[in-house]
Design a protein around this motif. Structure first.
Motif, PDB file in Angstrom:
ATOM      1  N   PHE A  42       0.863  -1.288  -0.005  1.00 38.45           N
ATOM      2  CA  PHE A  42      -0.019   0.028   0.070  1.00 38.45           C
ATOM      3  C   PHE A  42       0.810   1.272  -0.028  1.00 38.45           C
ATOM      4  N   ILE A  43       0.230   2.498  -0.618  1.00 37.13           N
ATOM      5  CA  ILE A  43       0.962   3.580  -0.475  1.00 37.13           C
ATOM      6  C   ILE A  43      -0.310   4.742  -0.433  1.00 37.13           C
ATOM      7  N   ALA A  44      -0.228   5.783   0.204  1.00 41.65           N
ATOM      8  CA  ALA A  44      -1.057   6.932   0.148  1.00 41.65           C
ATOM      9  C   ALA A  44      -1.113   7.315  -1.205  1.00 41.65           C
ATOM     10  N   THR A  45      -2.265   7.880  -1.821  1.00 41.03           N
ATOM     11  CA  THR A  45      -2.510   8.487  -3.205  1.00 41.03           C
ATOM     12  C   THR A  45      -3.050   9.770  -3.145  1.00 41.03           C
ATOM     13  N   SER A  46      -3.664  10.325  -1.987  1.00 38.03           N
ATOM     14  CA  SER A  46      -4.115  11.618  -2.085  1.00 38.03           C
ATOM     15  C   SER A  46      -3.065  12.604  -1.775  1.00 38.03           C
ATOM     16  N   ASP A  47      -3.070  13.668  -2.598  1.00 33.41           N
ATOM     17  CA  ASP A  47      -2.428  14.794  -2.811  1.00 33.41           C
ATOM     18  C   ASP A  47      -1.796  15.206  -1.360  1.00 33.41           C
ATOM     19  N   LEU A  48      -3.023  15.395  -0.271  1.00 33.24           N
ATOM     20  CA  LEU A  48      -2.464  15.817   1.142  1.00 33.24           C
ATOM     21  C   LEU A  48      -1.405  14.696   1.611  1.00 33.24           C
ATOM     22  N   SER A  82      -3.269  -1.479  -2.166  1.00 32.32           N
ATOM     23  CA  SER A  82      -4.381  -0.538  -1.838  1.00 32.32           C
ATOM     24  C   SER A  82      -3.757   0.805  -1.909  1.00 32.32           C
ATOM     25  N   ALA A  83      -4.689   1.692  -2.172  1.00 33.57           N
ATOM     26  CA  ALA A  83      -4.469   3.080  -2.120  1.00 33.57           C
ATOM     27  C   ALA A  83      -4.875   3.731  -1.049  1.00 33.57           C
ATOM     28  N   GLU A  84      -3.945   3.849   0.034  1.00 30.95           N
ATOM     29  CA  GLU A  84      -4.393   4.618   1.217  1.00 30.95           C
ATOM     30  C   GLU A  84      -4.784   6.151   0.987  1.00 30.95           C
ATOM     31  N   ASP A  85      -5.875   6.434   1.820  1.00 29.76           N
ATOM     32  CA  ASP A  85      -6.723   7.613   1.582  1.00 29.76           C
ATOM     33  C   ASP A  85      -7.335   7.774   0.142  1.00 29.76           C
ATOM     34  N   ALA A 101      -0.676  -0.796 -11.082  1.00 32.80           N
ATOM     35  CA  ALA A 101      -0.494  -1.824 -10.078  1.00 32.80           C
ATOM     36  C   ALA A 101      -0.805  -2.972 -10.851  1.00 32.80           C
ATOM     37  N   ILE A 102      -2.106  -2.829 -11.768  1.00 30.57           N
ATOM     38  CA  ILE A 102      -2.593  -3.993 -12.385  1.00 30.57           C
ATOM     39  C   ILE A 102      -1.478  -4.546 -13.311  1.00 30.57           C
ATOM     40  N   THR A 103      -0.963  -3.597 -14.295  1.00 22.67           N
ATOM     41  CA  THR A 103       0.079  -3.686 -15.246  1.00 22.67           C
ATOM     42  C   THR A 103       1.205  -4.627 -14.577  1.00 22.67           C
ATOM     43  N   GLU A 104       1.621  -4.297 -13.394  1.00 24.45           N
ATOM     44  CA  GLU A 104       2.827  -4.738 -12.953  1.00 24.45           C
ATOM     45  C   GLU A 104       2.407  -6.183 -11.947  1.00 24.45           C
ATOM     46  N   GLY A 105       1.079  -6.792 -12.211  1.00 24.35           N
ATOM     47  CA  GLY A 105       0.604  -7.909 -11.804  1.00 24.35           C
ATOM     48  C   GLY A 105      -0.267  -8.015 -10.525  1.00 24.35           C
ATOM     49  N   ALA A 106      -0.575  -6.854 -10.022  1.00 21.34           N
ATOM     50  CA  ALA A 106      -1.651  -6.892  -8.778  1.00 21.34           C
ATOM     51  C   ALA A 106      -2.907  -7.601  -9.229  1.00 21.34           C
ATOM     52  N   THR A 107      -3.118  -8.528  -8.446  1.00 22.78           N
ATOM     53  CA  THR A 107      -4.597  -9.334  -8.513  1.00 22.78           C
ATOM     54  C   THR A 107      -5.531  -8.993  -7.700  1.00 22.78           C
ATOM     55  N   THR A 108      -5.513  -8.179  -6.962  1.00 21.43           N
ATOM     56  CA  THR A 108      -6.502  -7.573  -5.920  1.00 21.43           C
ATOM     57  C   THR A 108      -6.200  -6.201  -5.736  1.00 21.43           C
ATOM     58  N   ILE A 109      -7.097  -5.264  -6.208  1.00 23.14           N
ATOM     59  CA  ILE A 109      -7.184  -3.752  -5.891  1.00 23.14           C
ATOM     60  C   ILE A 109      -7.983  -3.339  -4.886  1.00 23.14           C
ATOM     61  N   ASN A 110      -7.777  -2.537  -3.874  1.00 26.69           N
ATOM     62  CA  ASN A 110      -8.472  -2.171  -2.688  1.00 26.69           C
ATOM     63  C   ASN A 110      -8.342  -0.734  -2.510  1.00 26.69           C
ATOM     64  N   LEU A 111      -9.332  -0.037  -2.595  1.00 27.63           N
ATOM     65  CA  LEU A 111      -9.620   1.611  -2.547  1.00 27.63           C
ATOM     66  C   LEU A 111     -10.289   1.801  -1.382  1.00 27.63           C
ATOM     67  N   PRO A 112      -9.475   1.847  -0.072  1.00 29.30           N
ATOM     68  CA  PRO A 112     -10.113   2.142   0.981  1.00 29.30           C
ATOM     69  C   PRO A 112     -10.287   3.621   1.582  1.00 29.30           C
ATOM     70  N   ASP A 113     -11.349   3.610   2.227  1.00 25.05           N
ATOM     71  CA  ASP A 113     -11.335   4.911   2.939  1.00 25.05           C
ATOM     72  C   ASP A 113     -10.579   4.817   4.248  1.00 25.05           C
ATOM     73  N   THR A 114      -9.542   4.914   4.078  1.00 26.53           N
ATOM     74  CA  THR A 114      -8.671   4.643   5.553  1.00 26.53           C
ATOM     75  C   THR A 114      -8.609   6.052   6.390  1.00 26.53           C
ATOM     76  N   GLY A 116     -11.685   7.805   7.151  1.00 27.07           N
ATOM     77  CA  GLY A 116     -13.072   7.978   7.252  1.00 27.07           C
ATOM     78  C   GLY A 116     -13.548   9.297   6.569  1.00 27.07           C
ATOM     79  N   TYR A 117     -13.192   9.602   5.442  1.00 27.51           N
ATOM     80  CA  TYR A 117     -13.779  10.841   4.827  1.00 27.51           C
ATOM     81  C   TYR A 117     -15.216  10.614   4.304  1.00 27.51           C
ATOM     82  N   THR A 118     -15.412   9.666   3.628  1.00 21.84           N
ATOM     83  CA  THR A 118     -16.787   9.294   3.092  1.00 21.84           C
ATOM     84  C   THR A 118     -17.722   8.898   4.376  1.00 21.84           C
ATOM     85  N   THR A 119     -19.179   9.331   3.678  1.00 23.77           N
ATOM     86  CA  THR A 119     -20.222   8.755   4.623  1.00 23.77           C
ATOM     87  C   THR A 119     -20.789   7.969   4.324  1.00 23.77           C
ATOM     88  N   PRO A 120     -21.613   7.062   4.964  1.00 26.68           N
ATOM     89  CA  PRO A 120     -22.618   5.891   4.278  1.00 26.68           C
ATOM     90  C   PRO A 120     -23.293   6.313   3.303  1.00 26.68           C
TER      91      PRO A 120
END
Length: 141
Positions: A42-48, A82-85, A101-114, A116-120
């Motif tokens: 994983f690594i963070a991907t938001s500009d912040l 996983s793309a943190e944030d 990530a997919i091109t390099e061979g990742a078999t699972t992609i996770n896009l989490p709200d690490t 708590g930014y989004t609401t239900p």
């Protein structure tokens, strides 16, 4: 971790690692005895987070993803990225990161709200937004 990897046989045993060579190597070593193993990078991907936490630019982030997934694939065919944030990440950039990530061979992609930014209420919109932006190469994110 090694004791779990040695003892547990049916489930996939996953080890989490930052996009750093040392973390990935340690994860691979811990998973060595596992019958079914996954390295989850994983690594963070938001500009912040890129600017304030990691102090790197977008190009460096993409190169770290490329190198990390490639290195993890050298140890196991089952690699999760996983793309943190992810929920605060700019969509076009997040799409580029996922494609790398997919091109390099990742078999699972996770896009989490690490963080708590989004609401239900906004989660379905976020899911649709990601699905429309992610490349379709036999992997749904």
């Amino acid at each position: 971790m090694q004791q779990v990897a040695h003892t547990v046989r049916r489930p996939i045993i996953a080890a989490l690692a930052r996009c750093h060579d040392g973390d990935i190597d340690a994860a691979a070593e811990a998973l060595q005895p596992a019958q079914r193993k996954r390295i989850h990078v994983f690594i963070a991907t938001s500009d912040l987070h890129l600017e304030q936490k990691l102090r790197i630019d977008r190009a460096t982030c993409i190169e770290r993803v490329r190198a990390a997934v490639r290195r993890a694939r050298g140890y196991t065919a089952d690699v999760e990225f996983s793309a943190e944030d992810a929920t605060r990440s700019e969509l076009d950039f997040l799409s580029r990161v996922v494609l790398v990530a997919i091109t390099e061979g990742a078999t699972t992609i996770n896009l989490p709200d690490t963080v708590g930014y989004t609401t239900p209420r906004s989660t379905p919109r976020s899911s649709a937004r990601y699905a429309s932006a992610c490349p379709r190469q036999g992997t749904w994110c």
